[in-house]
Write a protein that holds these residues in place. Sequence first.
Motif, mmCIF file in Angstrom:
data_model
loop_
_atom_site.group_PDB
_atom_site.id
_atom_site.type_symbol
_atom_site.label_atom_id
_atom_site.label_comp_id
_atom_site.label_asym_id
_atom_site.label_seq_id
_atom_site.Cartn_x
_atom_site.Cartn_y
_atom_site.Cartn_z
ATOM 1 N N ARG A 15 1.170 9.005 15.973
ATOM 2 C CA ARG A 15 2.001 10.208 15.803
ATOM 3 C C ARG A 15 2.531 10.269 14.363
ATOM 4 O O ARG A 15 2.439 11.317 13.710
ATOM 5 C CB ARG A 15 3.162 10.175 16.801
ATOM 6 N N GLN A 16 3.046 9.164 13.870
ATOM 7 C CA GLN A 16 3.568 9.144 12.497
ATOM 8 C C GLN A 16 2.459 9.349 11.478
ATOM 9 O O GLN A 16 2.636 10.076 10.499
ATOM 10 C CB GLN A 16 4.253 7.808 12.215
ATOM 11 N N ALA A 17 1.329 8.685 11.702
ATOM 12 C CA ALA A 17 0.223 8.770 10.738
ATOM 13 C C ALA A 17 -0.355 10.174 10.656
ATOM 14 O O ALA A 17 -0.761 10.618 9.580
ATOM 15 C CB ALA A 17 -0.876 7.778 11.123
ATOM 16 N N GLN A 42 6.816 4.328 7.912
ATOM 17 C CA GLN A 42 7.513 3.048 7.777
ATOM 18 C C GLN A 42 6.907 2.093 8.781
ATOM 19 O O GLN A 42 6.881 2.373 9.983
ATOM 20 C CB GLN A 42 8.996 3.193 8.088
ATOM 21 N N ALA A 43 6.399 0.972 8.291
ATOM 22 C CA ALA A 43 5.853 -0.048 9.178
ATOM 23 C C ALA A 43 7.004 -0.674 9.958
ATOM 24 O O ALA A 43 8.154 -0.651 9.513
ATOM 25 C CB ALA A 43 5.117 -1.113 8.376
ATOM 26 N N LEU A 91 0.838 -1.198 0.000
ATOM 27 C CA LEU A 91 0.000 0.000 0.000
ATOM 28 C C LEU A 91 0.877 1.254 0.000
ATOM 29 O O LEU A 91 2.012 1.227 0.471
ATOM 30 C CB LEU A 91 -0.902 0.010 1.240
ATOM 31 N N PRO A 92 0.340 2.367 -0.492
ATOM 32 C CA PRO A 92 1.075 3.635 -0.381
ATOM 33 C C PRO A 92 1.311 3.970 1.093
ATOM 34 O O PRO A 92 0.534 3.573 1.961
ATOM 35 C CB PRO A 92 0.136 4.661 -1.028
ATOM 36 N N ALA A 93 2.364 4.717 1.375
ATOM 37 C CA ALA A 93 2.775 4.975 2.755
ATOM 38 C C ALA A 93 1.654 5.557 3.612
ATOM 39 O O ALA A 93 1.448 5.134 4.753
ATOM 40 C CB ALA A 93 3.991 5.905 2.776
ATOM 41 N N ALA A 94 0.907 6.519 3.085
ATOM 42 C CA ALA A 94 -0.164 7.149 3.871
ATOM 43 C C ALA A 94 -1.273 6.147 4.183
ATOM 44 O O ALA A 94 -1.773 6.096 5.313
ATOM 45 C CB ALA A 94 -0.727 8.346 3.126
ATOM 46 N N VAL A 95 -1.649 5.348 3.220
ATOM 47 C CA VAL A 95 -2.689 4.330 3.442
ATOM 48 C C VAL A 95 -2.162 3.277 4.419
ATOM 49 O O VAL A 95 -2.879 2.817 5.312
ATOM 50 C CB VAL A 95 -3.113 3.682 2.101
ATOM 51 N N ARG A 96 -0.909 2.913 4.252
ATOM 52 C CA ARG A 96 -0.275 1.931 5.142
ATOM 53 C C ARG A 96 -0.272 2.428 6.586
ATOM 54 O O ARG A 96 -0.529 1.673 7.517
ATOM 55 C CB ARG A 96 1.141 1.634 4.654
ATOM 56 N N ALA A 97 -0.014 3.716 6.778
ATOM 57 C CA ALA A 97 0.020 4.286 8.126
ATOM 58 C C ALA A 97 -1.333 4.146 8.807
ATOM 59 O O ALA A 97 -1.420 3.713 9.965
ATOM 60 C CB ALA A 97 0.423 5.756 8.061
#
Length: 185
Positions: free
Chosen positions: A166-168, A176-177, A90-96
């Motif tokens: 916080r990251q999301a 980063q997962a 998934l894209p980083a934002a969706v993954r977050a």
Amino acid sequence: MTFRLMPIYRLGGWGAAASMVAICTLITLQVLFRLLDAVLVMAGSSRLGLEITGVSELASFLLVGATFLGMAYTFTHHAHIRMSLVIQRLPAAVRAFTELACLLIASALNALLCVSLWQLMQESLEYDDVSSGLLAIPLWIPQLVLLIGMVMMSLALTEALIDTARQALQAPQRFQAPDDEAGHD
């Protein structure tokens, strides 16, 4: 991801390891006692009859410790089975936000389990419940170990949830997962 309560999780890991060593020790002693009896019988002597009463029951209760005390430790070292095969694509934002949703669900279920375990332990104390095997072990003892392990897991999930939130919220595009990070503690 940095876990501030790592010393507590490490202590749980040591408790899990000690439980596993105790299981191995009990079973090894039981096998050695039986082997000694077999050798004595083959040599024409009588058996000594040494045995550890309730070794299976003790091993099963120690397995509770080995499993549940080590949960938070393995979680903080990213050793739990995860569904990262789908999430990492998934894209980083969706993954977050997907990671955040997963941690919210896991935290809620874990908190519910902690409450249920607390109630079960209170009930065992109230009714003086003991195990039904050869040894009359009060059931609140293994239930307490189970509860301690799940509380540690709740703490680890909460730390991961706060860090992920916080990251999301601050920079979801750079998320980063935990599986993507290098150099796990």
